[in-house]
Design a protein around this motif. Sequence first.
Motif, PDB file in Angstrom:
ATOM      1  N   PRO A  40      38.960  40.244  46.207  1.00  0.00           N
ATOM      2  CA  PRO A  40      39.252  39.415  47.378  1.00  0.00           C
ATOM      3  C   PRO A  40      38.240  38.310  47.659  1.00  0.00           C
ATOM      4  N   GLU A  41      37.099  38.271  46.957  1.00  0.00           N
ATOM      5  CA  GLU A  41      36.026  37.361  47.343  1.00  0.00           C
ATOM      6  C   GLU A  41      36.047  36.035  46.602  1.00  0.00           C
ATOM      7  N   PHE A  42      36.579  36.007  45.374  1.00  0.00           N
ATOM      8  CA  PHE A  42      36.418  34.806  44.539  1.00  0.00           C
ATOM      9  C   PHE A  42      37.752  34.150  44.177  1.00  0.00           C
ATOM     10  N   GLY A  43      38.834  34.514  44.834  1.00  0.00           N
ATOM     11  CA  GLY A  43      40.141  33.938  44.513  1.00  0.00           C
ATOM     12  C   GLY A  43      40.349  32.574  45.127  1.00  0.00           C
ATOM     13  N   PRO A  44      41.488  31.975  44.875  1.00  0.00           N
ATOM     14  CA  PRO A  44      42.626  32.439  44.056  1.00  0.00           C
ATOM     15  C   PRO A  44      42.325  32.405  42.550  1.00  0.00           C
ATOM     16  N   TYR A  45      43.049  33.239  41.800  1.00  0.00           N
ATOM     17  CA  TYR A  45      42.771  33.431  40.383  1.00  0.00           C
ATOM     18  C   TYR A  45      43.868  32.821  39.508  1.00  0.00           C
ATOM     19  N   VAL A  46      43.410  32.363  38.331  1.00  0.00           N
ATOM     20  CA  VAL A  46      44.301  31.974  37.236  1.00  0.00           C
ATOM     21  C   VAL A  46      43.896  32.790  36.016  1.00  0.00           C
ATOM     22  N   PHE A  47      44.786  32.921  35.049  1.00  0.00           N
ATOM     23  CA  PHE A  47      44.469  33.755  33.895  1.00  0.00           C
ATOM     24  C   PHE A  47      45.229  33.264  32.679  1.00  0.00           C
ATOM     25  N   TYR A  49      46.546  35.012  28.696  1.00  0.00           N
ATOM     26  CA  TYR A  49      46.586  36.055  27.676  1.00  0.00           C
ATOM     27  C   TYR A  49      46.186  35.462  26.327  1.00  0.00           C
ATOM     28  N   SER A  50      45.578  36.275  25.473  1.00  0.00           N
ATOM     29  CA  SER A  50      45.311  35.854  24.104  1.00  0.00           C
ATOM     30  C   SER A  50      46.609  35.839  23.310  1.00  0.00           C
ATOM     31  N   ASN A  51      46.568  35.214  22.135  1.00  0.00           N
ATOM     32  CA  ASN A  51      47.795  35.063  21.348  1.00  0.00           C
ATOM     33  C   ASN A  51      48.358  36.394  20.880  1.00  0.00           C
ATOM     34  N   ASP A  52      47.487  37.389  20.655  1.00  0.00           N
ATOM     35  CA  ASP A  52      47.976  38.696  20.225  1.00  0.00           C
ATOM     36  C   ASP A  52      48.277  39.621  21.391  1.00  0.00           C
ATOM     37  N   GLY A  53      47.980  39.200  22.625  1.00  0.00           N
ATOM     38  CA  GLY A  53      48.306  39.981  23.804  1.00  0.00           C
ATOM     39  C   GLY A  53      47.338  41.093  24.132  1.00  0.00           C
ATOM     40  N   ASN A  54      46.172  41.153  23.490  1.00  0.00           N
ATOM     41  CA  ASN A  54      45.220  42.235  23.741  1.00  0.00           C
ATOM     42  C   ASN A  54      44.205  41.910  24.829  1.00  0.00           C
ATOM     43  N   PHE A  55      43.944  40.627  25.069  1.00  0.00           N
ATOM     44  CA  PHE A  55      42.857  40.243  25.959  1.00  0.00           C
ATOM     45  C   PHE A  55      43.378  39.361  27.088  1.00  0.00           C
ATOM     46  N   ILE A  56      42.620  39.388  28.187  1.00  0.00           N
ATOM     47  CA  ILE A  56      42.925  38.574  29.361  1.00  0.00           C
ATOM     48  C   ILE A  56      41.673  37.806  29.747  1.00  0.00           C
ATOM     49  N   LEU A  57      41.849  36.528  30.010  1.00  0.00           N
ATOM     50  CA  LEU A  57      40.776  35.674  30.520  1.00  0.00           C
ATOM     51  C   LEU A  57      41.114  35.330  31.960  1.00  0.00           C
ATOM     52  N   LEU A  58      40.270  35.772  32.883  1.00  0.00           N
ATOM     53  CA  LEU A  58      40.526  35.648  34.317  1.00  0.00           C
ATOM     54  C   LEU A  58      39.521  34.673  34.916  1.00  0.00           C
ATOM     55  N   GLY A  59      40.012  33.741  35.718  1.00  0.00           N
ATOM     56  CA  GLY A  59      39.134  32.754  36.346  1.00  0.00           C
ATOM     57  C   GLY A  59      39.431  32.598  37.820  1.00  0.00           C
ATOM     58  N   GLY A  60      38.390  32.782  38.665  1.00  0.00           N
ATOM     59  CA  GLY A  60      38.529  32.611  40.106  1.00  0.00           C
ATOM     60  C   GLY A  60      38.093  31.229  40.551  1.00  0.00           C
ATOM     61  N   ARG A  61      38.741  30.723  41.570  1.00  0.00           N
ATOM     62  CA  ARG A  61      38.449  29.372  42.051  1.00  0.00           C
ATOM     63  C   ARG A  61      36.990  29.213  42.482  1.00  0.00           C
ATOM     64  N   SER A 299      49.505  34.493  48.472  1.00  0.00           N
ATOM     65  CA  SER A 299      50.212  33.538  47.632  1.00  0.00           C
ATOM     66  C   SER A 299      49.922  33.813  46.159  1.00  0.00           C
ATOM     67  N   ILE A 300      50.978  33.844  45.353  1.00  0.00           N
ATOM     68  CA  ILE A 300      50.840  34.060  43.913  1.00  0.00           C
ATOM     69  C   ILE A 300      50.503  32.723  43.259  1.00  0.00           C
ATOM     70  N   GLU A 301      49.446  32.711  42.471  1.00  0.00           N
ATOM     71  CA  GLU A 301      49.002  31.490  41.809  1.00  0.00           C
ATOM     72  C   GLU A 301      49.661  31.303  40.447  1.00  0.00           C
ATOM     73  N   ARG A 302      49.798  32.373  39.679  1.00  0.00           N
ATOM     74  CA  ARG A 302      50.297  32.213  38.305  1.00  0.00           C
ATOM     75  C   ARG A 302      50.944  33.512  37.834  1.00  0.00           C
ATOM     76  N   VAL A 303      52.008  33.367  37.055  1.00  0.00           N
ATOM     77  CA  VAL A 303      52.656  34.495  36.368  1.00  0.00           C
ATOM     78  C   VAL A 303      52.768  34.146  34.884  1.00  0.00           C
ATOM     79  N   ARG A 304      52.446  35.115  34.034  1.00  0.00           N
ATOM     80  CA  ARG A 304      52.530  34.922  32.589  1.00  0.00           C
ATOM     81  C   ARG A 304      52.961  36.239  31.932  1.00  0.00           C
ATOM     82  N   PHE A 305      53.888  36.139  30.980  1.00  0.00           N
ATOM     83  CA  PHE A 305      54.298  37.293  30.201  1.00  0.00           C
ATOM     84  C   PHE A 305      53.267  37.559  29.107  1.00  0.00           C
ATOM     85  N   CYS A 306      53.015  38.837  28.856  1.00  0.00           N
ATOM     86  CA  CYS A 306      52.089  39.228  27.796  1.00  0.00           C
ATOM     87  C   CYS A 306      52.827  39.198  26.460  1.00  0.00           C
TER      88      CYS A 306
END
Length: 464
Positions: A40-47, A49-61, A299-306
Amino acid sequence: MEQPGYFTSDEKPTWQYSQDEIAEAVDLNSANKIFSLELPEFGPYVFKYSNDGNFILLGGRKGHVAHFNWKTSNLLCELHLKETVRDVTYLHNETMFTVAQKKEAHIYDQAGVEIHRIKEHSFPHKLDFLPYHFLLVTTDNLGTIRWQDTSTGQMIASHSHTNGIAHALVQNRTNAIMFTGHQNGSVALWSPSVKEPVVKLLAHTGAVNDVAVSFDGLYCATAGIDNSLKIWDIRMFKEIRKTHTFKNVRSLDWSQTGLLASASEDTVSIWKLGELYMQHRVPKARRTKTPTGSTQFPSIERVRFCPYEDFLGISTIYGFSSVAIPGAGEANFDSREANPYQTRKQRREKTVVKLLDKIPPELITLNPNEITNISGLGKEYEQKKREMDFKRRYPGKDYLSSRQRKGKKAPTVEAKKQKAVIDAKSAEFEEQRIEETMIEEERRRKLKELPPEPEDALQRFRKT
Protein backbone atom coordinates in the motif's frame (compact mmCIF):
# COMPACT_ATOMS: atom_id res chain seq x y z
CA MET A 1 -1.06 -31.98 -29.11
CA GLU A 2 -2.79 -30.60 -26.03
CA GLN A 3 -5.78 -28.30 -26.29
CA PRO A 4 -6.62 -25.41 -23.92
CA GLY A 5 -9.29 -26.28 -21.39
CA TYR A 6 -11.94 -23.63 -20.86
CA PHE A 7 -14.16 -23.35 -17.82
CA THR A 8 -17.76 -24.56 -18.27
CA SER A 9 -20.62 -25.03 -15.84
CA ASP A 10 -24.26 -26.13 -15.95
CA GLU A 11 -25.20 -24.71 -12.56
CA LYS A 12 -24.60 -21.01 -13.21
CA PRO A 13 -22.77 -18.71 -15.63
CA THR A 14 -18.99 -19.01 -15.51
CA TRP A 15 -18.50 -15.32 -14.73
CA GLN A 16 -20.29 -15.77 -11.41
CA TYR A 17 -17.64 -18.11 -10.00
CA SER A 18 -15.15 -16.56 -7.58
CA GLN A 19 -11.46 -17.27 -7.28
CA ASP A 20 -12.03 -19.10 -3.99
CA GLU A 21 -14.33 -21.57 -5.71
CA ILE A 22 -11.82 -22.10 -8.50
CA ALA A 23 -8.98 -22.60 -6.01
CA GLU A 24 -10.94 -25.37 -4.29
CA ALA A 25 -11.51 -27.19 -7.58
CA VAL A 26 -7.96 -27.09 -9.00
CA ASP A 27 -4.81 -28.90 -7.85
CA LEU A 28 -2.61 -27.60 -5.02
CA ASN A 29 0.13 -26.30 -7.34
CA SER A 30 -2.35 -24.18 -9.31
CA ALA A 31 -4.11 -23.02 -6.14
CA ASN A 32 -0.80 -21.68 -4.78
CA LYS A 33 -0.47 -19.46 -7.85
CA ILE A 34 -3.60 -17.55 -6.82
CA PHE A 35 -2.25 -14.92 -4.44
CA SER A 36 -2.21 -11.22 -3.59
CA LEU A 37 0.63 -8.91 -2.57
CA GLU A 38 -0.32 -6.05 -0.25
CA LEU A 39 1.94 -3.08 -1.08
CA PRO A 40 0.00 0.00 0.00
CA GLU A 41 2.92 2.44 0.39
CA PHE A 42 4.59 2.65 -3.03
CA GLY A 43 1.74 2.27 -5.55
CA PRO A 44 0.22 2.47 -8.06
CA TYR A 45 2.07 -0.47 -9.62
CA VAL A 46 2.86 -1.61 -13.15
CA PHE A 47 4.38 -4.96 -14.04
CA LYS A 48 5.70 -7.16 -16.82
CA TYR A 49 5.91 -10.93 -17.29
CA SER A 50 9.02 -12.51 -18.80
CA ASN A 51 8.71 -14.19 -22.18
CA ASP A 52 8.68 -17.67 -20.65
CA GLY A 53 6.16 -16.66 -17.96
CA ASN A 54 8.35 -17.57 -14.96
CA PHE A 55 9.28 -14.11 -13.69
CA ILE A 56 7.51 -10.87 -12.82
CA LEU A 57 9.01 -7.38 -12.84
CA LEU A 58 7.03 -5.08 -10.54
CA GLY A 59 7.42 -1.30 -10.46
CA GLY A 60 5.77 1.16 -8.07
CA ARG A 61 5.19 4.80 -8.94
CA LYS A 62 7.06 5.93 -5.79
CA GLY A 63 10.29 4.09 -6.63
CA HIS A 64 9.78 0.46 -5.57
CA VAL A 65 11.05 -2.16 -8.05
CA ALA A 66 10.94 -5.93 -7.43
CA HIS A 67 12.08 -8.82 -9.64
CA PHE A 68 11.01 -12.30 -8.55
CA ASN A 69 10.04 -15.80 -9.66
CA TRP A 70 6.33 -15.85 -8.97
CA LYS A 71 6.02 -19.64 -9.30
CA THR A 72 8.60 -20.41 -6.59
CA SER A 73 8.19 -17.14 -4.62
CA ASN A 74 11.93 -16.52 -4.99
CA LEU A 75 12.81 -12.80 -4.74
CA LEU A 76 15.80 -12.06 -6.98
CA CYS A 77 16.20 -8.34 -6.26
CA GLU A 78 14.35 -5.42 -4.72
CA LEU A 79 15.14 -1.74 -5.26
CA HIS A 80 14.01 1.49 -3.63
CA LEU A 81 15.02 4.15 -6.13
CA LYS A 82 13.45 7.10 -4.26
CA GLU A 83 12.21 8.67 -7.49
CA THR A 84 9.30 8.27 -9.87
CA VAL A 85 9.00 4.99 -11.79
CA ARG A 86 6.62 5.18 -14.74
CA ASP A 87 7.13 1.83 -16.46
CA VAL A 88 9.25 -1.34 -16.45
CA THR A 89 10.10 -3.99 -19.04
CA TYR A 90 12.40 -6.96 -19.55
CA LEU A 91 15.00 -6.99 -22.31
CA HIS A 92 16.03 -10.13 -24.25
CA ASN A 93 15.55 -12.33 -21.14
CA GLU A 94 15.01 -12.09 -17.39
CA THR A 95 18.69 -11.30 -16.65
CA MET A 96 18.29 -7.64 -17.67
CA PHE A 97 15.45 -5.16 -17.33
CA THR A 98 14.79 -1.47 -17.96
CA VAL A 99 13.10 1.02 -15.66
CA ALA A 100 11.60 4.30 -16.88
CA GLN A 101 12.60 6.64 -14.08
CA LYS A 102 12.01 10.34 -13.64
CA LYS A 103 14.62 11.74 -16.04
CA GLU A 104 16.20 8.80 -17.90
CA ALA A 105 15.79 5.13 -18.60
CA HIS A 106 18.07 2.85 -16.55
CA ILE A 107 19.12 -0.74 -17.24
CA TYR A 108 19.66 -3.18 -14.34
CA ASP A 109 20.77 -6.80 -14.14
CA GLN A 110 18.90 -9.55 -12.31
CA ALA A 111 20.77 -8.75 -9.08
CA GLY A 112 19.56 -5.14 -9.12
CA VAL A 113 22.91 -3.59 -10.12
CA GLU A 114 22.65 -0.60 -12.46
CA ILE A 115 24.72 -1.34 -15.55
CA HIS A 116 23.71 1.51 -17.86
CA ARG A 117 21.90 4.82 -17.94
CA ILE A 118 20.40 5.84 -21.28
CA LYS A 119 20.52 9.62 -21.39
CA GLU A 120 19.00 9.79 -24.88
CA HIS A 121 15.69 8.50 -23.50
CA SER A 122 14.81 11.57 -21.47
CA PHE A 123 11.64 11.66 -19.37
CA PRO A 124 10.43 8.22 -20.53
CA HIS A 125 6.76 7.50 -20.13
CA LYS A 126 6.20 4.03 -21.68
CA LEU A 127 8.59 1.15 -22.45
CA ASP A 128 8.56 -1.93 -24.66
CA PHE A 129 11.12 -4.31 -26.15
CA LEU A 130 11.23 -6.02 -29.56
CA PRO A 131 12.90 -9.41 -28.90
CA TYR A 132 13.60 -10.35 -32.52
CA HIS A 133 15.25 -7.02 -33.31
CA PHE A 134 16.86 -6.27 -29.89
CA LEU A 135 15.25 -2.83 -29.91
CA LEU A 136 14.21 -0.89 -26.83
CA VAL A 137 11.24 1.37 -27.65
CA THR A 138 10.29 4.33 -25.46
CA THR A 139 7.90 7.27 -25.55
CA ASP A 140 8.30 10.45 -23.53
CA ASN A 141 6.15 13.30 -22.28
CA LEU A 142 7.27 15.59 -25.11
CA GLY A 143 5.81 13.52 -27.96
CA THR A 144 8.78 11.48 -29.19
CA ILE A 145 9.12 7.76 -29.85
CA ARG A 146 12.61 6.23 -29.96
CA TRP A 147 14.18 2.90 -30.99
CA GLN A 148 17.59 1.87 -29.64
CA ASP A 149 19.54 -1.29 -30.35
CA THR A 150 20.48 -2.84 -27.01
CA SER A 151 23.08 -5.16 -28.57
CA THR A 152 25.17 -2.35 -30.11
CA GLY A 153 23.92 0.73 -28.25
CA GLN A 154 23.06 2.52 -31.49
CA MET A 155 20.09 4.88 -31.63
CA ILE A 156 18.13 3.55 -34.60
CA ALA A 157 15.41 6.21 -34.94
CA SER A 158 13.71 9.05 -33.11
CA HIS A 159 10.37 10.37 -34.42
CA SER A 160 8.48 13.35 -33.05
CA HIS A 161 4.73 13.82 -33.26
CA THR A 162 2.09 16.31 -32.17
CA ASN A 163 -0.47 13.83 -30.83
CA GLY A 164 0.35 14.46 -27.18
CA ILE A 165 1.42 12.01 -24.50
CA ALA A 166 1.12 8.35 -25.48
CA HIS A 167 -0.94 6.62 -22.79
CA ALA A 168 -0.40 3.25 -24.48
CA LEU A 169 2.59 1.64 -26.19
CA VAL A 170 2.26 -1.92 -27.47
CA GLN A 171 3.83 -3.96 -30.26
CA ASN A 172 2.37 -6.18 -32.94
CA ARG A 173 4.27 -9.43 -32.44
CA THR A 174 3.95 -10.49 -36.08
CA ASN A 175 5.58 -7.45 -37.73
CA ALA A 176 7.11 -5.38 -34.84
CA ILE A 177 4.95 -2.33 -35.67
CA MET A 178 4.41 -0.17 -32.58
CA PHE A 179 0.90 1.01 -31.60
CA THR A 180 0.51 4.22 -29.58
CA GLY A 181 -2.69 5.64 -28.10
CA HIS A 182 -2.85 9.42 -27.59
CA GLN A 183 -4.80 12.12 -25.83
CA ASN A 184 -6.58 13.29 -28.97
CA GLY A 185 -8.27 9.90 -29.41
CA SER A 186 -6.00 8.69 -32.21
CA VAL A 187 -4.06 5.44 -32.53
CA ALA A 188 -0.83 5.63 -34.54
CA LEU A 189 1.23 2.81 -36.03
CA TRP A 190 5.00 3.41 -36.13
CA SER A 191 7.97 1.95 -37.95
CA PRO A 192 11.57 3.09 -37.31
CA SER A 193 12.22 3.48 -41.03
CA VAL A 194 9.34 5.97 -41.54
CA LYS A 195 9.25 9.36 -39.81
CA GLU A 196 5.47 9.72 -40.00
CA PRO A 197 2.95 7.14 -38.73
CA VAL A 198 2.44 4.42 -41.33
CA VAL A 199 -1.23 4.32 -40.28
CA LYS A 200 -3.22 6.75 -38.16
CA LEU A 201 -6.85 6.25 -37.22
CA LEU A 202 -9.27 8.16 -35.01
CA ALA A 203 -10.41 5.49 -32.57
CA HIS A 204 -12.24 7.48 -29.86
CA THR A 205 -13.77 10.88 -29.26
CA GLY A 206 -11.62 11.30 -26.15
CA ALA A 207 -8.21 10.20 -24.92
CA VAL A 208 -7.15 6.60 -25.52
CA ASN A 209 -6.49 4.74 -22.26
CA ASP A 210 -4.96 1.54 -23.62
CA VAL A 211 -4.35 -0.50 -26.77
CA ALA A 212 -3.92 -4.27 -27.09
CA VAL A 213 -2.97 -6.36 -30.13
CA SER A 214 -3.82 -10.05 -30.45
CA PHE A 215 -1.05 -12.65 -30.66
CA ASP A 216 -1.87 -13.50 -34.28
CA GLY A 217 -1.59 -9.82 -35.21
CA LEU A 218 -5.04 -9.66 -36.83
CA TYR A 219 -7.08 -7.75 -34.26
CA CYS A 220 -6.61 -4.72 -32.07
CA ALA A 221 -8.61 -3.58 -29.04
CA THR A 222 -8.79 0.04 -27.90
CA ALA A 223 -10.39 1.69 -24.87
CA GLY A 224 -10.99 5.40 -24.28
CA ILE A 225 -12.38 7.79 -21.73
CA ASP A 226 -15.61 7.93 -23.78
CA ASN A 227 -16.59 4.63 -22.06
CA SER A 228 -16.26 2.61 -25.24
CA LEU A 229 -14.37 -0.58 -26.04
CA LYS A 230 -13.68 -1.23 -29.73
CA ILE A 231 -12.29 -4.16 -31.68
CA TRP A 232 -10.51 -3.40 -34.98
CA ASP A 233 -9.51 -5.63 -37.87
CA ILE A 234 -5.89 -4.62 -38.54
CA ARG A 235 -5.93 -6.09 -42.05
CA MET A 236 -8.56 -3.54 -43.16
CA PHE A 237 -8.28 -1.06 -40.23
CA LYS A 238 -12.02 -1.37 -39.85
CA GLU A 239 -14.07 -1.35 -36.66
CA ILE A 240 -15.84 -4.71 -36.28
CA ARG A 241 -17.25 -4.43 -32.75
CA LYS A 242 -18.08 -1.63 -30.34
CA THR A 243 -19.18 -1.98 -26.72
CA HIS A 244 -20.29 0.79 -24.37
CA THR A 245 -19.04 0.21 -20.83
CA PHE A 246 -20.56 1.59 -17.64
CA LYS A 247 -17.10 2.38 -16.26
CA ASN A 248 -13.96 3.79 -17.77
CA VAL A 249 -11.73 0.94 -19.06
CA ARG A 250 -8.14 1.59 -18.03
CA SER A 251 -6.23 -1.48 -19.24
CA LEU A 252 -6.55 -4.17 -21.94
CA ASP A 253 -4.69 -7.35 -22.87
CA TRP A 254 -5.10 -10.36 -25.17
CA SER A 255 -4.23 -13.90 -24.10
CA GLN A 256 -2.41 -16.41 -26.28
CA THR A 257 -5.71 -18.20 -26.94
CA GLY A 258 -7.71 -15.08 -27.88
CA LEU A 259 -9.29 -14.08 -24.55
CA LEU A 260 -9.58 -10.34 -23.95
CA ALA A 261 -9.19 -8.83 -20.48
CA SER A 262 -10.55 -5.35 -19.71
CA ALA A 263 -10.07 -3.58 -16.37
CA SER A 264 -12.19 -0.71 -15.06
CA GLU A 265 -11.84 0.65 -11.51
CA ASP A 266 -12.02 -2.46 -9.27
CA THR A 267 -13.40 -4.99 -11.82
CA VAL A 268 -11.67 -7.16 -14.40
CA SER A 269 -13.78 -8.71 -17.16
CA ILE A 270 -12.65 -11.54 -19.39
CA TRP A 271 -14.31 -11.76 -22.82
CA LYS A 272 -14.47 -14.84 -25.03
CA LEU A 273 -15.78 -14.40 -28.57
CA GLY A 274 -17.64 -11.24 -27.57
CA GLU A 275 -19.33 -12.80 -24.51
CA LEU A 276 -18.48 -12.36 -20.84
CA TYR A 277 -16.42 -15.39 -19.79
CA MET A 278 -15.14 -14.55 -16.30
CA GLN A 279 -15.13 -11.62 -13.92
CA HIS A 280 -13.04 -10.71 -10.90
CA ARG A 281 -13.47 -7.90 -8.39
CA VAL A 282 -10.89 -6.58 -5.98
CA PRO A 283 -11.75 -7.71 -2.42
CA LYS A 284 -13.70 -5.31 -0.26
CA ALA A 285 -10.86 -5.18 2.26
CA ARG A 286 -8.90 -3.05 -0.21
CA ARG A 287 -11.60 -0.42 -0.45
CA THR A 288 -10.90 2.59 1.75
CA LYS A 289 -12.87 5.55 3.02
CA THR A 290 -12.05 9.06 1.93
CA PRO A 291 -12.02 11.98 4.43
CA THR A 292 -15.54 12.88 3.28
CA GLY A 293 -16.80 9.36 4.07
CA SER A 294 -17.26 8.10 0.51
CA THR A 295 -15.88 4.75 -0.61
CA GLN A 296 -12.68 4.85 -2.65
CA PHE A 297 -12.22 1.91 -5.02
CA PRO A 298 -8.68 0.64 -5.69
CA SER A 299 -8.10 1.63 -9.30
CA ILE A 300 -6.55 -1.11 -11.44
CA GLU A 301 -3.48 0.13 -13.29
CA ARG A 302 -2.62 -2.82 -15.54
CA VAL A 303 -3.74 -6.34 -16.46
CA ARG A 304 -1.53 -8.84 -18.30
CA PHE A 305 -1.94 -12.53 -19.11
CA CYS A 306 0.94 -14.80 -18.12
CA PRO A 307 2.46 -16.62 -21.12
CA TYR A 308 1.91 -20.40 -21.16
CA GLU A 309 -0.11 -20.24 -17.93
CA ASP A 310 -3.84 -19.93 -17.20
CA PHE A 311 -3.33 -16.92 -14.96
CA LEU A 312 -3.86 -13.17 -15.15
CA GLY A 313 -1.80 -10.56 -13.34
CA ILE A 314 -3.53 -7.47 -11.91
CA SER A 315 -1.68 -4.46 -10.52
CA THR A 316 -3.50 -1.78 -8.51
CA ILE A 317 -2.58 1.19 -6.36
CA TYR A 318 -2.34 -1.22 -3.41
CA GLY A 319 -0.24 -4.05 -4.85
CA PHE A 320 -0.45 -7.04 -7.15
CA SER A 321 -2.82 -10.00 -7.58
CA SER A 322 -2.69 -13.23 -9.58
CA VAL A 323 -5.99 -14.85 -10.57
CA ALA A 324 -6.79 -18.07 -12.46
CA ILE A 325 -8.32 -17.82 -15.93
CA PRO A 326 -8.81 -21.36 -17.33
CA GLY A 327 -7.87 -21.64 -21.00
CA ALA A 328 -5.88 -18.41 -21.18
CA GLY A 329 -2.41 -19.88 -21.75
CA GLU A 330 -1.00 -21.71 -24.75
CA ALA A 331 -0.92 -25.43 -23.98
CA ASN A 332 1.92 -26.25 -26.41
CA PHE A 333 5.08 -24.18 -26.20
CA ASP A 334 7.94 -24.02 -28.68
CA SER A 335 11.24 -24.50 -26.83
CA ARG A 336 13.07 -22.50 -29.50
CA GLU A 337 10.72 -19.57 -28.91
CA ALA A 338 10.23 -19.59 -25.13
CA ASN A 339 11.02 -22.52 -22.87
CA PRO A 340 9.58 -22.28 -19.33
CA TYR A 341 11.85 -25.16 -18.25
CA GLN A 342 15.14 -23.99 -19.75
CA THR A 343 18.42 -24.36 -17.88
CA ARG A 344 21.13 -21.76 -17.49
CA LYS A 345 23.16 -23.34 -20.30
CA GLN A 346 20.16 -23.35 -22.63
CA ARG A 347 19.51 -19.70 -21.80
CA ARG A 348 23.06 -18.71 -22.77
CA GLU A 349 22.88 -20.67 -26.01
CA LYS A 350 19.53 -19.16 -26.84
CA THR A 351 20.89 -15.63 -26.35
CA VAL A 352 23.72 -16.31 -28.81
CA VAL A 353 21.30 -17.78 -31.36
CA LYS A 354 19.02 -14.74 -31.02
CA LEU A 355 21.92 -12.38 -31.65
CA LEU A 356 22.93 -14.32 -34.75
CA ASP A 357 19.34 -14.30 -36.02
CA LYS A 358 18.67 -10.66 -35.17
CA ILE A 359 16.40 -9.00 -37.74
CA PRO A 360 17.54 -5.60 -39.07
CA PRO A 361 15.22 -2.70 -38.16
CA GLU A 362 14.90 -1.75 -41.84
CA LEU A 363 12.74 -4.85 -42.35
CA ILE A 364 9.97 -3.64 -40.01
CA THR A 365 6.98 -3.10 -42.31
CA LEU A 366 3.22 -3.47 -42.16
CA ASN A 367 3.36 -6.57 -44.35
CA PRO A 368 6.42 -8.65 -43.40
CA ASN A 369 5.65 -11.17 -46.16
CA GLU A 370 6.62 -8.67 -48.87
CA ILE A 371 10.27 -9.60 -48.40
CA THR A 372 9.62 -13.26 -49.19
CA ASN A 373 7.47 -12.59 -52.27
CA ILE A 374 8.87 -13.52 -55.70
CA SER A 375 7.83 -11.37 -58.65
CA GLY A 376 8.12 -14.20 -61.21
CA LEU A 377 4.47 -15.17 -61.20
CA GLY A 378 4.28 -15.83 -64.93
CA LYS A 379 3.56 -13.80 -68.04
CA GLU A 380 -0.18 -14.41 -67.81
CA TYR A 381 -0.32 -12.88 -64.33
CA GLU A 382 1.70 -9.85 -65.43
CA GLN A 383 -0.48 -9.41 -68.51
CA LYS A 384 -3.66 -9.59 -66.43
CA LYS A 385 -2.25 -7.12 -63.91
CA ARG A 386 -1.38 -4.61 -66.63
CA GLU A 387 -4.87 -5.00 -68.11
CA MET A 388 -6.54 -4.37 -64.74
CA ASP A 389 -4.36 -1.29 -64.12
CA PHE A 390 -5.22 0.07 -67.57
CA LYS A 391 -8.97 -0.40 -67.05
CA ARG A 392 -8.80 1.27 -63.65
CA ARG A 393 -6.94 4.30 -65.04
CA TYR A 394 -8.87 4.53 -68.34
CA PRO A 395 -12.40 3.19 -67.82
CA GLY A 396 -14.35 2.52 -71.01
CA LYS A 397 -11.29 1.97 -73.23
CA ASP A 398 -10.19 -1.35 -74.67
CA TYR A 399 -6.83 -2.63 -73.60
CA LEU A 400 -4.36 -3.49 -76.36
CA SER A 401 -1.19 -5.38 -75.66
CA SER A 402 2.16 -4.14 -76.88
CA ARG A 403 2.13 -6.70 -79.69
CA GLN A 404 -1.31 -5.55 -80.83
CA ARG A 405 -0.27 -1.90 -80.73
CA LYS A 406 3.08 -2.24 -82.54
CA GLY A 407 2.57 -5.36 -84.63
CA LYS A 408 5.88 -7.15 -84.46
CA LYS A 409 7.86 -7.14 -81.30
CA ALA A 410 10.26 -4.21 -81.18
CA PRO A 411 13.94 -5.29 -81.23
CA THR A 412 16.06 -4.78 -78.19
CA VAL A 413 19.18 -2.62 -77.98
CA GLU A 414 21.46 -5.67 -78.18
CA ALA A 415 19.62 -6.93 -81.25
CA LYS A 416 19.97 -3.53 -82.93
CA LYS A 417 23.71 -3.43 -82.27
CA GLN A 418 24.18 -6.97 -83.58
CA LYS A 419 22.17 -6.17 -86.73
CA ALA A 420 24.28 -3.05 -87.34
CA VAL A 421 27.50 -5.11 -87.19
CA ILE A 422 26.06 -7.68 -89.55
CA ASP A 423 24.93 -4.98 -92.02
CA ALA A 424 28.39 -3.36 -92.01
CA LYS A 425 30.13 -6.66 -92.73
CA SER A 426 27.61 -7.46 -95.46
CA ALA A 427 28.20 -4.11 -97.15
CA GLU A 428 31.98 -4.61 -97.08
CA PHE A 429 31.65 -8.08 -98.53
CA GLU A 430 29.34 -6.82 -101.27
CA GLU A 431 31.79 -4.06 -102.27
CA GLN A 432 34.64 -6.59 -102.45
CA ARG A 433 32.54 -8.94 -104.58
CA ILE A 434 31.60 -6.16 -107.02
CA GLU A 435 35.24 -5.10 -107.33
CA GLU A 436 36.39 -8.65 -108.10
CA THR A 437 33.61 -9.04 -110.68
CA MET A 438 34.64 -5.85 -112.45
CA ILE A 439 38.31 -6.97 -112.57
CA GLU A 440 37.33 -10.31 -114.06
CA GLU A 441 35.16 -8.67 -116.71
CA GLU A 442 37.99 -6.29 -117.63
CA ARG A 443 40.43 -9.21 -118.06
CA ARG A 444 38.02 -11.06 -120.32
CA ARG A 445 37.44 -7.96 -122.41
CA LYS A 446 41.16 -7.50 -122.99
CA LEU A 447 41.55 -11.12 -124.00
CA LYS A 448 38.90 -10.72 -126.69
CA GLU A 449 40.65 -7.67 -128.13
CA LEU A 450 43.98 -9.54 -128.69
CA PRO A 451 44.66 -10.74 -132.34
CA PRO A 452 44.32 -14.50 -132.95
CA GLU A 453 47.55 -16.53 -132.95
CA PRO A 454 48.67 -18.33 -136.15
CA GLU A 455 47.83 -22.03 -136.36
CA ASP A 456 50.64 -24.63 -136.52
CA ALA A 457 50.87 -28.41 -136.74
CA LEU A 458 50.96 -28.92 -132.97
CA GLN A 459 47.95 -26.69 -132.21
CA ARG A 460 45.64 -29.59 -131.73
CA PHE A 461 47.82 -31.06 -128.93
CA ARG A 462 47.61 -27.87 -126.70
CA LYS A 463 45.47 -27.89 -123.58
CA THR A 464 42.67 -25.49 -123.55
